[in-house]
Design a protein around this motif. Sequence first.
Motif, PDB file in Angstrom:
ATOM      1  N   ALA A  27      44.432  52.348  38.268  1.00  0.00           N
ATOM      2  CA  ALA A  27      45.887  52.293  38.350  1.00  0.00           C
ATOM      3  C   ALA A  27      46.393  51.101  37.555  1.00  0.00           C
ATOM      4  O   ALA A  27      45.684  50.102  37.377  1.00  0.00           O
ATOM      5  N   ASP A  28      47.612  51.188  37.075  1.00  0.00           N
ATOM      6  CA  ASP A  28      48.228  50.050  36.410  1.00  0.00           C
ATOM      7  C   ASP A  28      48.296  48.883  37.383  1.00  0.00           C
ATOM      8  O   ASP A  28      48.820  48.999  38.492  1.00  0.00           O
ATOM      9  N   GLY A  29      47.699  47.749  37.005  1.00  0.00           N
ATOM     10  CA  GLY A  29      47.667  46.572  37.858  1.00  0.00           C
ATOM     11  C   GLY A  29      46.479  46.505  38.795  1.00  0.00           C
ATOM     12  O   GLY A  29      46.375  45.566  39.606  1.00  0.00           O
ATOM     13  N   GLU A  30      45.551  47.455  38.683  1.00  0.00           N
ATOM     14  CA  GLU A  30      44.391  47.472  39.572  1.00  0.00           C
ATOM     15  C   GLU A  30      43.357  46.424  39.168  1.00  0.00           C
ATOM     16  O   GLU A  30      43.136  46.172  37.975  1.00  0.00           O
ATOM     17  N   SER A  31      42.711  45.843  40.169  1.00  0.00           N
ATOM     18  CA  SER A  31      41.616  44.903  39.944  1.00  0.00           C
ATOM     19  C   SER A  31      40.288  45.616  40.138  1.00  0.00           C
ATOM     20  O   SER A  31      40.107  46.336  41.121  1.00  0.00           O
ATOM     21  N   VAL A  32      39.364  45.431  39.208  1.00  0.00           N
ATOM     22  CA  VAL A  32      38.073  46.105  39.243  1.00  0.00           C
ATOM     23  C   VAL A  32      36.966  45.099  38.997  1.00  0.00           C
ATOM     24  O   VAL A  32      37.197  43.981  38.525  1.00  0.00           O
ATOM     25  N   GLU A 209      21.560  36.271  25.813  1.00  0.00           N
ATOM     26  CA  GLU A 209      21.966  37.619  26.221  1.00  0.00           C
ATOM     27  C   GLU A 209      21.579  37.874  27.678  1.00  0.00           C
ATOM     28  O   GLU A 209      20.437  37.634  28.069  1.00  0.00           O
ATOM     29  N   ILE A 210      22.543  38.387  28.469  1.00  0.00           N
ATOM     30  CA  ILE A 210      22.300  38.496  29.908  1.00  0.00           C
ATOM     31  C   ILE A 210      23.248  39.534  30.517  1.00  0.00           C
ATOM     32  O   ILE A 210      24.324  39.811  29.968  1.00  0.00           O
ATOM     33  N   ALA A 211      22.837  40.116  31.624  1.00  0.00           N
ATOM     34  CA  ALA A 211      23.713  41.006  32.386  1.00  0.00           C
ATOM     35  C   ALA A 211      24.692  40.173  33.208  1.00  0.00           C
ATOM     36  O   ALA A 211      24.357  39.089  33.687  1.00  0.00           O
ATOM     37  N   VAL A 212      25.902  40.711  33.386  1.00  0.00           N
ATOM     38  CA  VAL A 212      26.918  39.998  34.162  1.00  0.00           C
ATOM     39  C   VAL A 212      27.707  40.958  35.031  1.00  0.00           C
ATOM     40  O   VAL A 212      27.645  42.183  34.869  1.00  0.00           O
ATOM     41  N   GLU A 213      28.467  40.376  35.940  1.00  0.00           N
ATOM     42  CA  GLU A 213      29.490  41.079  36.711  1.00  0.00           C
ATOM     43  C   GLU A 213      30.832  40.453  36.354  1.00  0.00           C
ATOM     44  O   GLU A 213      30.972  39.225  36.365  1.00  0.00           O
ATOM     45  N   VAL A 214      31.803  41.285  36.040  1.00  0.00           N
ATOM     46  CA  VAL A 214      33.113  40.817  35.599  1.00  0.00           C
ATOM     47  C   VAL A 214      34.182  41.312  36.564  1.00  0.00           C
ATOM     48  O   VAL A 214      34.265  42.513  36.847  1.00  0.00           O
ATOM     49  N   ASP A 215      34.985  40.403  37.088  1.00  0.00           N
ATOM     50  CA  ASP A 215      36.167  40.755  37.864  1.00  0.00           C
ATOM     51  C   ASP A 215      37.378  40.668  36.946  1.00  0.00           C
ATOM     52  O   ASP A 215      37.602  39.627  36.288  1.00  0.00           O
ATOM     53  N   ALA A 216      38.163  41.731  36.883  1.00  0.00           N
ATOM     54  CA  ALA A 216      39.318  41.746  35.990  1.00  0.00           C
ATOM     55  C   ALA A 216      40.434  42.600  36.573  1.00  0.00           C
ATOM     56  O   ALA A 216      40.178  43.540  37.330  1.00  0.00           O
ATOM     57  N   THR A 217      41.660  42.264  36.199  1.00  0.00           N
ATOM     58  CA  THR A 217      42.836  43.053  36.551  1.00  0.00           C
ATOM     59  C   THR A 217      43.417  43.654  35.283  1.00  0.00           C
ATOM     60  O   THR A 217      43.612  42.954  34.286  1.00  0.00           O
TER      61      THR A 217
END
Length: 309
Positions: A27-32, A209-217
């Motif tokens: 959704a517009d404005g959703e955080s994932v 080089e590495i795997a990551v977790e990203v929190d973004a809106t």
Amino acid sequence: MSRETITHRDGHVYEFGPEMDPVYEAADGESVTVETVDSLNGEIQAPDDLLDAIPEEVNAATGPIAVAGASPGDVLAVEIEAVRVAEDRGRVLTAPGFGLLQDDPDIDHPATRITEVEAASGSDGGAAAIDFEGIDVPIDPVIGTIGVATDGETISTLTPDDHGGNLDTTDVTAGTTVYFPVFQEGAMLALGDAKAAMADGEMCGTGAEIAVEVDATLSVIDDPDVALDRPLLDTGDAVKTVASAPTLEAAVELANGDMLDMLAHHHGFSRTEAYLFSSLVGGLEISQVVDPQVTARNAVPSEYLSPPF
């Protein structure tokens, strides 16, 4: 409210194109939260794992993620809230025919060093540094590849362009909002190719080089007065135009030209006035010089250009 998590297993791409099928619609404005794998899909795990050539499929980008309401001509804002390393090692390496000094006879091509992640001391845990040959290098995770569906041409995740892609820009990290022009319905965001640490330029062709977790809106800007041709960064301290081109000269010209447009709009300058002002307060920065196109940025402190639109 819990965040939706999109993983590499849900879907990933090795190229950005005009027709992309989403693995999730936000959704517009959703955080994932987006989980990525390292740029070489975990194939390099030890110093004797060498990369004889750049694979055809490299820089897997998790996604695409469609954003509801995003239409061509809009701008997609990706507010990066956190980037967390997700494994206990990074890898920095050379490959034949790749990198700034690829023809230097005194440098081994290929070569690999594993950078073990060292846990932080104290009660908060986490990761403090990577170990390179006994030297601690602070962890400062960067998203190397991040972009949206293209306007027409299909472009490998190894290559940066106006849609974003393999920007390898150290500012694409926690605390930065990245803005992209929207070329296709839903925008179709995908990202990956993260590094635990990387210097401006990415001289040898890789970071750690590495795997990551990203929190973004993810948010859509639908405003006829707001338009972008290429990615834009707001780090909080500065606004930075980002451009990729076959040569460094062409990239910095594009980045400076984009900055003139913003300064003229923000301050009511003529283009000449914006050009003169950019030479007083701007700063050209190199993102990377090793990909099929090079990437540069033009930074102006937020006191002269904030908010970015």
